[in-house]
Design a protein around this motif. Structure first.
Motif, PDB file in Angstrom:
ATOM      1  N   ALA A 154      47.664  45.634  40.871  1.00  0.00           N
ATOM      2  CA  ALA A 154      47.376  46.737  41.791  1.00  0.00           C
ATOM      3  C   ALA A 154      47.083  48.008  41.008  1.00  0.00           C
ATOM      4  O   ALA A 154      47.321  48.104  39.799  1.00  0.00           O
ATOM      5  N   THR A 155      46.587  48.994  41.703  1.00  0.00           N
ATOM      6  CA  THR A 155      46.391  50.300  41.079  1.00  0.00           C
ATOM      7  C   THR A 155      47.736  51.014  40.954  1.00  0.00           C
ATOM      8  O   THR A 155      48.724  50.645  41.604  1.00  0.00           O
ATOM      9  N   ALA A 156      47.744  52.054  40.164  1.00  0.00           N
ATOM     10  CA  ALA A 156      48.980  52.833  39.994  1.00  0.00           C
ATOM     11  C   ALA A 156      49.405  53.495  41.297  1.00  0.00           C
ATOM     12  O   ALA A 156      50.590  53.740  41.526  1.00  0.00           O
ATOM     13  N   ASP A 157      48.441  53.766  42.173  1.00  0.00           N
ATOM     14  CA  ASP A 157      48.759  54.432  43.437  1.00  0.00           C
ATOM     15  C   ASP A 157      49.348  53.488  44.477  1.00  0.00           C
ATOM     16  O   ASP A 157      50.007  53.943  45.419  1.00  0.00           O
ATOM     17  N   ALA A 217      45.271  41.271  46.738  1.00  0.00           N
ATOM     18  CA  ALA A 217      44.048  41.803  47.343  1.00  0.00           C
ATOM     19  C   ALA A 217      44.084  41.678  48.865  1.00  0.00           C
ATOM     20  O   ALA A 217      43.364  42.404  49.570  1.00  0.00           O
ATOM     21  N   HIS A 218      44.941  40.785  49.398  1.00  0.00           N
ATOM     22  CA  HIS A 218      45.053  40.613  50.844  1.00  0.00           C
ATOM     23  C   HIS A 218      46.166  41.482  51.441  1.00  0.00           C
ATOM     24  O   HIS A 218      46.370  41.471  52.659  1.00  0.00           O
ATOM     25  N   MET A 222      47.555  47.569  49.542  1.00  0.00           N
ATOM     26  CA  MET A 222      46.671  47.759  48.394  1.00  0.00           C
ATOM     27  C   MET A 222      45.383  48.460  48.789  1.00  0.00           C
ATOM     28  O   MET A 222      44.575  48.839  47.923  1.00  0.00           O
ATOM     29  N   ARG A 223      45.145  48.663  50.076  1.00  0.00           N
ATOM     30  CA  ARG A 223      43.901  49.298  50.542  1.00  0.00           C
ATOM     31  C   ARG A 223      44.147  50.710  51.042  1.00  0.00           C
ATOM     32  O   ARG A 223      43.310  51.292  51.732  1.00  0.00           O
TER      33      ARG A 223
END
Length: 224
Positions: A154-157, A217-218, A222-223
């Motif tokens: 995942a991203t850091a955020d 990603a699901h 993460m979005r």
């Protein structure tokens, strides 16, 4: 003594001296070779312990992003963990900066699992945003695209590791134990492709763990 006899003795002495010098040189070479062979094979030799040029930091199971800081840039202060760290090791920020409730639940489970001969090692716990970003860059380089990398990192955020809300457990017997008993402690596997990744879901104690996402990603988080 004739001149020829004297010259013969001198030549013999020179021959013996040359042979002796050659013997000494050969002996020194042999000793030197044996010394360096012994040094290279010694476990305490820093030269012998240098990593192979062919070693790759990505030669680990898919998604297992835990052990050492990338390229030596980031260290334990950023959450990188060496091998052998357990959930009870308080000397590492990767463990102590976990959400206290998550850490308490994992330690309670680990205590009970130890009765079955199972030890909970920490592959990764809390990570700094810098370490998470570095892992994501490495995943993009490894998998060839941001889309594929997002299935593992995942991203850091958005990463629950950065917020201290996720822990990656090793080894196989520990993840097997958790898959059978984790819900009793509110510990749930979140992603189908990451059997080592656990998060705290307190409601699981009564209702069982929620359905897993196929991969990060699901995960709607993460979005964000």
């Amino acid at each position: 003594m004739t001149y020829s006899q004297s010259a013969g003795k001198a030549a013999a002495r020179r021959t013996r001296s040359a042979v002796l010098a050659a013997f000494v040189a050969i002996s020194a070479t042999v000793v030197g070779v044996l010394f360096w062979q012994a040094l290279a094979s010694s476990p305490s030799s820093s030269w012998a312990s240098l990593p192979s040029a062919s070693a790759s930091p990505t030669d680990t199971p898919e998604g297992d992003h835990r052990r050492t800081a990338p390229k030596g840039v980031l260290g334990e202060a950023d959450g990188a963990l060496p091998d052998g760290v357990t959930v009870f090791d308080d000397g590492y920020p990767g463990v102590t900066k976990l959400n206290p409730e998550l850490l308490e639940a994992v330690r309670e489970a680990a205590t009970d699992a130890s009765g079955d001969g199972v030890t909970f090692y920490v592959n990764s716990g809390w990570r700094s945003a810098e370490l998470q970003s570095q892992l994501l860059r490495e995943a993009v380089a490894k998998y060839g695209s941001e889309e594929e990398a997002a299935r593992w990192v995942a991203t850091a955020d958005t990463s629950p590791h950065v917020s201290g809300d996720a822990i990656d457990i090793g080894q196989d017997n520990a993840t097997t134990w958790l898959s059978e008993h984790g819900a009793e402690y509110g510990l749930c596997q979140i992603y189908g492709n990451e059997p080592w990744h656990y998060e705290l879901r307190p409601e699981a104690v009564d209702d069982g763990c929620p359905a897993m996402y196929a991969d990060p990603a699901h995960d709607p988080r993460m979005r964000q």
